[in-house]
Motif scaffolding. Structure first.
Motif, mmCIF file in Angstrom:
data_model
loop_
_atom_site.group_PDB
_atom_site.id
_atom_site.type_symbol
_atom_site.label_atom_id
_atom_site.label_comp_id
_atom_site.label_asym_id
_atom_site.label_seq_id
_atom_site.Cartn_x
_atom_site.Cartn_y
_atom_site.Cartn_z
ATOM 1 N N PRO A 206 0.812 -1.222 0.000
ATOM 2 C CA PRO A 206 0.000 0.000 0.000
ATOM 3 C C PRO A 206 0.846 1.273 0.000
ATOM 4 O O PRO A 206 0.385 2.325 -0.396
ATOM 5 N N CYS A 207 2.088 1.146 0.444
ATOM 6 C CA CYS A 207 2.991 2.306 0.438
ATOM 7 C C CYS A 207 4.416 1.793 0.624
ATOM 8 O O CYS A 207 4.619 0.656 1.052
ATOM 9 N N ALA A 208 5.374 2.647 0.324
ATOM 10 C CA ALA A 208 6.769 2.199 0.416
ATOM 11 C C ALA A 208 7.680 3.389 0.667
ATOM 12 O O ALA A 208 7.291 4.538 0.456
ATOM 13 N N LEU A 209 8.887 3.086 1.122
ATOM 14 C CA LEU A 209 9.919 4.110 1.211
ATOM 15 C C LEU A 209 10.986 3.834 0.169
ATOM 16 O O LEU A 209 11.329 2.677 -0.105
ATOM 17 N N GLY A 210 11.498 4.910 -0.407
ATOM 18 C CA GLY A 210 12.640 4.810 -1.303
ATOM 19 C C GLY A 210 13.687 5.808 -0.849
ATOM 20 O O GLY A 210 13.559 6.426 0.209
ATOM 21 N N SER A 211 14.727 5.962 -1.647
ATOM 22 C CA SER A 211 15.694 7.014 -1.367
ATOM 23 C C SER A 211 16.046 7.667 -2.682
ATOM 24 O O SER A 211 15.962 7.035 -3.737
ATOM 25 N N ASP A 212 16.388 8.944 -2.615
ATOM 26 C CA ASP A 212 16.563 9.739 -3.829
ATOM 27 C C ASP A 212 17.872 10.507 -3.744
ATOM 28 O O ASP A 212 18.020 11.423 -2.946
ATOM 29 N N THR A 213 18.845 10.090 -4.551
ATOM 30 C CA THR A 213 20.150 10.737 -4.569
ATOM 31 C C THR A 213 20.264 11.680 -5.758
ATOM 32 O O THR A 213 20.876 12.745 -5.668
ATOM 33 N N GLY A 214 19.648 11.238 -6.896
ATOM 34 C CA GLY A 214 19.668 12.081 -8.090
ATOM 35 C C GLY A 214 18.370 11.923 -8.868
ATOM 36 O O GLY A 214 18.306 12.237 -10.043
ATOM 37 N N GLY A 215 17.366 11.385 -8.187
ATOM 38 C CA GLY A 215 16.079 11.156 -8.840
ATOM 39 C C GLY A 215 15.488 9.784 -8.535
ATOM 40 O O GLY A 215 14.464 9.391 -9.094
ATOM 41 N N SER A 216 16.126 9.070 -7.630
ATOM 42 C CA SER A 216 15.796 7.658 -7.417
ATOM 43 C C SER A 216 14.427 7.384 -6.816
ATOM 44 O O SER A 216 13.966 6.244 -6.830
ATOM 45 N N VAL A 217 13.747 8.399 -6.285
ATOM 46 C CA VAL A 217 12.340 8.226 -5.896
ATOM 47 C C VAL A 217 11.446 8.718 -7.037
ATOM 48 O O VAL A 217 10.483 8.060 -7.435
ATOM 49 N N ARG A 218 11.785 9.899 -7.579
ATOM 50 C CA ARG A 218 10.908 10.540 -8.567
ATOM 51 C C ARG A 218 10.901 9.807 -9.906
ATOM 52 O O ARG A 218 9.850 9.693 -10.541
ATOM 53 N N CYS A 219 12.071 9.304 -10.335
ATOM 54 C CA CYS A 219 12.120 8.599 -11.618
ATOM 55 C C CYS A 219 11.210 7.367 -11.617
ATOM 56 O O CYS A 219 10.339 7.229 -12.486
ATOM 57 N N PRO A 220 11.333 6.462 -10.646
ATOM 58 C CA PRO A 220 10.434 5.295 -10.671
ATOM 59 C C PRO A 220 8.981 5.676 -10.394
ATOM 60 O O PRO A 220 8.071 5.014 -10.907
ATOM 61 N N ALA A 221 8.735 6.740 -9.621
ATOM 62 C CA ALA A 221 7.353 7.192 -9.427
ATOM 63 C C ALA A 221 6.775 7.611 -10.776
ATOM 64 O O ALA A 221 5.645 7.269 -11.111
ATOM 65 N N SER A 222 7.591 8.325 -11.545
ATOM 66 C CA SER A 222 7.163 8.782 -12.858
ATOM 67 C C SER A 222 6.898 7.595 -13.794
ATOM 68 O O SER A 222 5.849 7.503 -14.427
ATOM 69 N N PHE A 223 7.845 6.669 -13.848
ATOM 70 C CA PHE A 223 7.730 5.521 -14.761
ATOM 71 C C PHE A 223 6.597 4.576 -14.342
ATOM 72 O O PHE A 223 6.071 3.837 -15.164
#
Lengths: 470, 470
Positions: free
Chosen positions: B154-171
């Motif tokens: 239902p939800c998850a945590l990621g980490s973003d160094t140069g886009g690592s949360v936003r890129c997969p969210a987008s894709f």
């Protein structure tokens, strides 16, 4: 003094009076503990852990910086020093590089030809690595064990300019530095590995060798002496001294090469982003105000306030514990007499037994000095009391009565003088015949009869009187 | 959605819900998870069913990226070198989630050490995009994004160094937030490039992201770069009337897919219809961002990854050689090619003689990029543009062409360099594949950022569409 010898030191001082390590909450009191029992994710460098700066460690660093007359940076910054070694669990050491805590100080020492200022380049903070325990010697060990208890201990690295001119000066410098560190109450030099020295040494015109990780002041002196001989021999044979890193073998008292200049590390220093820069300028006034009286100032004060000689003042102030001991005694006994007895006698007896001054009670010293001052005991007896307390225990009063050390009363002395003169017919005749030295026999006899408790000068006077009277 | 789910779980059964997820995961071809914490999670869910507890996430399962430390659950960064490493402690964010009643269901796949844009470099094999199993889910938090988009968590945590949360969210067509640097404690996040990265939520809705931020954001004494949190839920539905939006001209044009560009302009129109006004802004140093980012990230990686030597945890060889050889062999075997490439380049960039030319220069560019944003934010409240210049690409299509992979990060890395927050949310489709809108906010203004994102979400249907059963 050898004028062509150039020595600079890098001294790693463990700020072991702190309660917790540099970047985590682990206790600094790891000596005598099971290996790897004083660790946590931070000092073990476990993945994901982050350093949290121990502010007190920085405060201690500033204290040392100020005591060495250094300039304290407005804002100080930590760097990563990157290299691989099994005692370094993160693969880098958190240290300082640009903007070290303290720069540009100096320390006054008694050099080979009088007092000299040794310039301090910088003092910076870093974390101690773990400790490697080799199964055998470093080059032949089958395996090596790692103990991370020491990992993350707060270190202050003090770097000098190449201002030292002999191994002895290096040792004097280290002794003085240790004395100051203990005055500042940031350091206990009795703990193993608490002060480790890298010594750079060259002969004028030659390249330098760096002898790494020497763990005692005496070791530094020996390693440097060996290096001077080695480098002189090379020079004599027209062989160039090469720039290299050497290891001091304490068992054989020699240094051996471990790394040439070509193999020197590139530490790839860069700022540690996990620790924000700290503005320390605002801390300085309060720390400065709280600095204790330092050895040189105390020495001047002792000389003036107590009227003692400079030698005594120096002997009494080089160790803060001795200085404090002396002041406790001087408050309740004749200060000048106390200075002589603490500096000359007590210190010597303690050194002989490798004991610290806290093995002797100030109260006992007060009692002894007061008995000397009132003439109740003679000097020989005072020495005997000090020795007895150190070897067997007890209190001065008790020892005096147990051993019968009270200076003999006049009656007893007079009786002994009369008996001795009567028993020494030949010697008395010789004395009357003009032989002054013949009287020594009579005096000796008196001393024997009084078990040494009489004052020899007084006995001499009484014997002459008795001879003239009879 | 999470708030409703919580009510359902209290009324129904957390264990049943969780068991259904596990069943789905076991029959899934996404490869979103690396480790399932079935026993501990189901036991926890049973406890909850027996006696429900309070908390913002009471009884709700959550998936955690493989680089965030979880006590008792293997945490490998999807690298062979950390196989078998089970952290003895929870990351700060995991502690916070547990404190609010959440149940850690398992760990999610990622690019090895978060170095990638496709989740193809994992030692667990690639994760697939639930919208099209032949395409990548984006990276590096591809496992977390695929799990949420695919209905496996239902939800998850990621980490973003140069886009690592936003890129997969987008894709993957979901919501992903990269918080302001310092808003979420990094304690327990295994570092790749520590001056750039933040932990962030990946969720189905903006409200869920706001809810997770209420939990994970805020100061933690163990991360000295962390700051106090704001408040994200209360103002979420206040609308965006009068909001000024900046459209950076550098984020459009060459290299941007036409369908992506159209979807973004449509999104801007939608925001306008909601009462916001937009104007063009310029971020002139955008074209230097990728170069600066990769120099900084690789340099930091070369230091952060130095601790992985197999001595204390992780990969071990059967037979030890001397330490140097053993380290080399373990690192040669344990790291994949992309990780090695970055360590080598980073080591080079930090080396003596190159430091000024690369690392220092990159830091200067970083300052210029931050200034670009600060200047733009003088005129506008938020900035809008595409998250990724392209929709998800085919698995295997770019993996042997690292430069083209790096170029895909062009709109995400400037945000990490500047330290500002940015959220990606679905704004359209290119065929079957989702397109992400990136909204960028001022430092610590996640409240405004999420309010704008929420307004957009309310006005559009994209978040309601889910991939066909996979």
């Amino acid at each position: 003094m050898e004028t062509d010898v150039i020595i600079g030191l890098e001294i790693h001082v463990q700020l072991n009076k702190l309660n917790s390590k540099m970047f985590c909450g682990c206790s600094t009191n790891y000596h005598n503990s099971e290996p790897n029992s004083h660790t946590c994710p931070v000092c073990l460098g476990l993945p994901g852990s982050l350093p949290v700066l121990n502010k007190k460690a920085v405060e201690y660093g500033i204290r040392v910086g100020l005591a060495l007359d250094c300039k304290i940076e407005e804002q100080t910054l930590f760097y990563r020093k990157n290299y691989y070694y099994p005692d370094l669990p993160k693969g880098f050491q958190i240290s300082q590089y640009d903007y070290p805590l303290a720069t540009g100080g100096h320390l006054l020492i008694k050099g080979d030809d009088g007092e000299r200022q040794i310039r301090i380049t910088r003092a910076h903070m870093e974390e101690d690595p773990g400790r490697l325990i080799h199964a055998g010697t470093i080059d032949k060990a089958k395996y090596t064990m790692v103990d991370y208890n020491r990992c993350g201990m707060p270190l202050l690295e003090v770097v000098t300019e190449p201002d030292l001119r002999s191994p002895k000066e290096a040792r004097v410098f280290l002794d003085k530095l240790r004395s100051i560190l203990e005055y500042l109450d940031v350091f206990d030099g009795n703990l193993e590995g608490s002060m480790r020295v890298d010594a750079n040494i060259s002969l004028a015109g030659g390249d330098r060798a760096e002898v790494k990780n020497i763990s005692s002041h005496k070791g530094v002196e020996k390693a440097l002496s060996y290096e001077i001989t080695r480098q002189r021999n090379l020079k004599r044979r027209n062989i160039k001294v090469v720039q290299e890193t050497r290891h001091f073998d304490e068992l054989r008292n020699i240094t051996v090469s471990i790394r040439s200049k070509e193999q020197a590390h590139d530490y790839r220093y860069y700022p540690e982003a996990d620790l924000v820069p700290i503005r320390v300028a605002t801390w300085v006034p309060a720390i400065k105000a709280s600095l204790p009286e330092l050895p040189d100032a105390k020495r001047d004060r002792f000389r003036e306030q107590y009227g003692m000689t400079d030698d005594h003042a120096k002997a009494l102030t080089s160790d803060i514990k001795v200085a404090n001991f002396y002041e406790l005694v001087a408050a309740r006994a004749a200060p000048k007499l106390a200075a002589v007895w603490v500096a000359n006698v007590l210190k010597g007896e303690l050194n002989y037994r490798s004991l610290a001054v806290d093995s002797f009670k100030p109260d006992h010293m007060v009692e002894i000095v007061n008995m000397l001052d009132s003439g109740r005991i003679a000097e020989d007896a005072a020495v005997q009391i000090i020795r007895t307390i150190l070897d067997k225990g007890g209190s001065p009063g008790q020892i005096v009565s147990d051993l019968g050390l009270t200076r003999a009363g006049d009656d007893a002395v007079l009786r002994a003088v009369r008996e001795a003169v009567a028993e020494s017919v030949v010697a008395v005749e010789d004395f009357r015949g003009g032989n002054e030295r013949a009287l020594n026999y009579v005096i000796g006899l008196v001393m024997k009869k009084t078990k040494g408790r009489a004052d020899p000068a007084e006995v001499h006077r009484l014997v002459v009187e008795e001879v003239e009277r009879t | 959605m999470l708030t409703q789910l919580k009510d359902q779980l209290v009324a129904g059964s957390s264990e049943e819900y969780l068991q259904k997820l596990f069943d789905k995961i076991e029959h899934s071809s996404l490869n979103a998870f690396t480790t399932l914490a079935k026993d501990s999670a189901l036991a926890r869910a049973r406890e909850f069913d027996r006696k429900p507890w309070q908390g913002l996430l009471a009884g709700i399962p959550i998936a955690i990226k493989e680089c965030i430390s979880t006590q008792g659950i293997e945490t490998t960064c999807s690298s062979k070198i950390l196989k078998g490493y089970v952290p003895p402690y929870d990351a700060h964010v995991v502690e916070r989630l547990k404190a609010e009643g959440a149940i850690v269901m398992g760990k999610t796949n990622m690019d090895e050490f978060a170095m990638g844009t496709s989740t193809e470099t994992s030692c667990f094999g690639p994760t697939r995009n639930p919208w099209d199993l032949g395409t990548v889910p984006g990276g590096s938090s591809g496992g977390s994004a695929a799990a949420v988009a695919g209905g496996e968590a239902p939800c998850a945590l990621g980490s973003d160094t140069g886009g690592s949360v936003r890129c997969p969210a987008s894709f993957c067509g979901i919501v992903g937030l990269k918080p302001t640097y310092g808003l979420v404690s990094r304690y327990g996040l295994i570092a790749y490039a520590n001056s750039l990265e933040q932990i962030g939520p990946l969720t189905n809705t903006v409200e869920d992201t706001a809810l997770l931020m209420e939990i994970i954001a805020g100061h933690d004494w163990r991360d000295t770069t962390s700051a106090e949190k704001g408040s994200y839920i209360p103002g979420l539905k206040n609308g965006i009337r009068g909001l000024k939006i900046g459209i950076p001209k550098e984020y459009f044009g060459e290299g941007v897919d036409k369908k992506v560009e159209k979807a973004i302009w449509d999104a801007i129109s939608t925001l306008e219809s909601l009462g916001a006004a937009w104007k063009e802004v310029s971020l002139p140093h955008t074209r230097y961002a990728l170069a600066a980012y990769y120099v900084i990230a690789m340099s930091e990686a070369s230091s952060n990854l130095a601790r992985f030597d197999g001595l204390r945890y992780g990969l071990r060889k059967d037979e030890d050689q001397d330490w140097h050889t053993t380290y080399s062999e373990i690192r040669a075997e344990g790291f994949g090619p992309e990780v090695k490439r970055r360590i080598l380049l980073g080591t080079y960039a930090l080396s003596a003689g190159y430091y000024g030319r690369y690392y220092l220069k990159a830091l200067k560019v970083r300052t210029l990029i931050k200034d670009d944003f600060l200047r733009a934010f003088n005129d506008v409240d938020i900035i809008a543009g595409p998250t990724m210049p392209i929709p998800a690409f085919r698995i295997g299509e770019r993996i042997n062409d690292p430069l083209s992979l790096y170029l895909a990060d062009v709109f995400t890395v400037p945000i990490n360099l500047a330290g500002v927050p940015a959220v990606s949310l679905p704004c359209g489709f290119s065929g079957r594949l989702p397109i992400g809108l990136q909204l960028i906010g001022k430092h610590f203004q996640e409240d405004l950022l999420l309010r704008a994102a929420h307004a957009f979400e309310e006005a559009t249907p994209f978040h309601l569409k889910r991939p066909e059963a996979v």
